[in-house]
Design a protein around this motif. Structure first.
Motif, PDB file in Angstrom:
ATOM      1  N   TYR A  28       0.837  -1.203   0.000  1.00 23.11           N
ATOM      2  CA  TYR A  28       0.000   0.000   0.000  1.00 23.11           C
ATOM      3  C   TYR A  28       0.876   1.259   0.000  1.00 23.11           C
ATOM      4  O   TYR A  28       0.647   2.185  -0.782  1.00 23.11           O
ATOM      5  CB  TYR A  28      -0.939   0.007   1.197  1.00 23.11           C
ATOM      6  N   GLN A  31       2.463   1.654  -3.347  1.00 23.80           N
ATOM      7  CA  GLN A  31       1.495   2.117  -4.350  1.00 23.80           C
ATOM      8  C   GLN A  31       1.266   3.626  -4.263  1.00 23.80           C
ATOM      9  O   GLN A  31       1.302   4.310  -5.280  1.00 23.80           O
ATOM     10  CB  GLN A  31       0.170   1.381  -4.162  1.00 23.80           C
ATOM     11  N   ILE A  32       1.028   4.151  -3.053  1.00 27.43           N
ATOM     12  CA  ILE A  32       0.743   5.582  -2.938  1.00 27.43           C
ATOM     13  C   ILE A  32       1.975   6.438  -3.216  1.00 27.43           C
ATOM     14  O   ILE A  32       1.854   7.586  -3.626  1.00 27.43           O
ATOM     15  CB  ILE A  32       0.079   5.957  -1.588  1.00 27.43           C
ATOM     16  N   ASP A  35       2.460   6.118  -7.333  1.00 28.41           N
ATOM     17  CA  ASP A  35       1.459   6.826  -8.146  1.00 28.41           C
ATOM     18  C   ASP A  35       1.412   8.325  -7.848  1.00 28.41           C
ATOM     19  O   ASP A  35       0.614   9.054  -8.411  1.00 28.41           O
ATOM     20  CB  ASP A  35       0.084   6.185  -8.048  1.00 28.41           C
ATOM     21  N   GLY A  36       2.283   8.791  -6.943  1.00 30.79           N
ATOM     22  CA  GLY A  36       2.390  10.224  -6.677  1.00 30.79           C
ATOM     23  C   GLY A  36       1.375  10.765  -5.686  1.00 30.79           C
ATOM     24  O   GLY A  36       1.269  11.975  -5.516  1.00 30.79           O
ATOM     25  N   THR A  37       0.642   9.888  -5.018  1.00 28.98           N
ATOM     26  CA  THR A  37      -0.326  10.334  -4.019  1.00 28.98           C
ATOM     27  C   THR A  37       0.373  11.100  -2.901  1.00 28.98           C
ATOM     28  O   THR A  37      -0.144  12.106  -2.419  1.00 28.98           O
ATOM     29  CB  THR A  37      -1.102   9.135  -3.447  1.00 28.98           C
ATOM     30  N   ILE A  38       1.534  10.620  -2.483  1.00 35.83           N
ATOM     31  CA  ILE A  38       2.357  11.374  -1.536  1.00 35.83           C
ATOM     32  C   ILE A  38       3.700  11.642  -2.204  1.00 35.83           C
ATOM     33  O   ILE A  38       4.184  10.829  -2.999  1.00 35.83           O
ATOM     34  CB  ILE A  38       2.531  10.669  -0.171  1.00 35.83           C
ATOM     35  N   TYR A  57      -1.129  11.600   5.724  1.00 33.13           N
ATOM     36  CA  TYR A  57      -1.973  11.059   4.664  1.00 33.13           C
ATOM     37  C   TYR A  57      -2.824   9.902   5.199  1.00 33.13           C
ATOM     38  O   TYR A  57      -4.032   9.848   4.962  1.00 33.13           O
ATOM     39  CB  TYR A  57      -1.131  10.582   3.479  1.00 33.13           C
ATOM     40  N   GLN A  61      -7.045   9.658   5.601  1.00 30.54           N
ATOM     41  CA  GLN A  61      -7.857   8.651   4.925  1.00 30.54           C
ATOM     42  C   GLN A  61      -8.674   7.818   5.897  1.00 30.54           C
ATOM     43  O   GLN A  61      -9.509   7.029   5.484  1.00 30.54           O
ATOM     44  CB  GLN A  61      -6.940   7.702   4.124  1.00 30.54           C
TER      45      GLN A  61
END
Length: 66
Positions: A28, A31-32, A35-38, A57, A61
């Motif tokens: 997880y 992944q974040i 993908d540039g979420t953080i 973050y 969530q």
């Protein structure tokens, strides 16, 4: 204050140490980050993340179920 910068694996281990029953997985976090979420810093084949940003973050969530 100096930010705590960790690799994905070390970040996961730190979260796991603070909460052994966490449902957060290494995949997880990976992944974040990927993908540039953080935001992260890429060094060679490793990603470095700020523990403060990661923790904020995750908290953002989290929802309370009634």
């Amino acid at each position: 204050m100096v930010d705590r910068i960790r690799t994905i694996d070390t970040a996961y281990e730190e979260i796991r140490k603070n909460d052994p029953d966490t449902a957060i997985s290494r995949n997880y976090i990976r992944q974040i980050v990927r993908d540039g979420t953080i935001p992260s810093i890429r060094t060679g084949n490793k990603y470095l993340v700020s523990m403060q940003v990661l923790e904020e973050y995750i908290k953002s969530q989290t929802t309370v179920q009634h």
